[in-house]
Design a protein around this motif. Sequence first.
Motif: not given
Length: 240
Positions: A155-157, A182-184, A213-216
Amino acid sequence: MAVLNELEAVWRDGELAAPGIELSELYQEVMQGPPIVLHNVFSRKKLEKLRSQVHRWGQEVASKPPQTYIDENFHSFESGISPRQKTPHMYHAYNFNQITQLPAYLRDTLTQISDPLRIFQNELTGNKAGYEVNAQGFKLHPQFIQYPSGGGMLGKHTHPLEPQRIGLILACSKRGTDFTSGGTYFELDGESVSSDEIHDIGDMLLFRFDLPHGISPIDEDAALEDTSERGRWTFVLPYH
């Protein structure tokens, strides 16, 4: 609409650089602007070999419980809500805090990646980070992260800016082969900006470390196989 910048990697006398720009200028661009994708830092063949070795090591060594914090080489499967960042996550972390103690087959290949990136990161940020604790009490913590097919995500952090200053995310899997979606992503000027279409195996993201930022989710509709090598792999060099 916010976009990420792109540059082609070059190697000069065994050290990583970007064409037509000094590292001091590159540092300012990353700190003041959007993230930069540095293309073709390492070959696909080299990264696929290393990734398979990391996966093999993880099959040979018993995993540690989630949220383990030890100054050793270990791996763990993290899932749920992070107690520190309060964000959802699901990934397999391979932590190499004592590189010299790794089996030779992995140690030698890993240092071919981590050493040039250590030098590059230090020259870019002005840090003097190494694999041993320095006078400030900091050290590098080389890490591979596998976001498995079947919903691996983060998740976004945000992170504290210091002492890292600039984060590096090296892509170690091939979109369309090792995973599909998915990705950054980053939050820029109030909108979510994905790096999916421009950050592929061998490419490295450079970003200001306190940028959200996060990883979908990776291959969200696929079945989760937590022992499979499939998914999105990245290599990072946390400094704390």
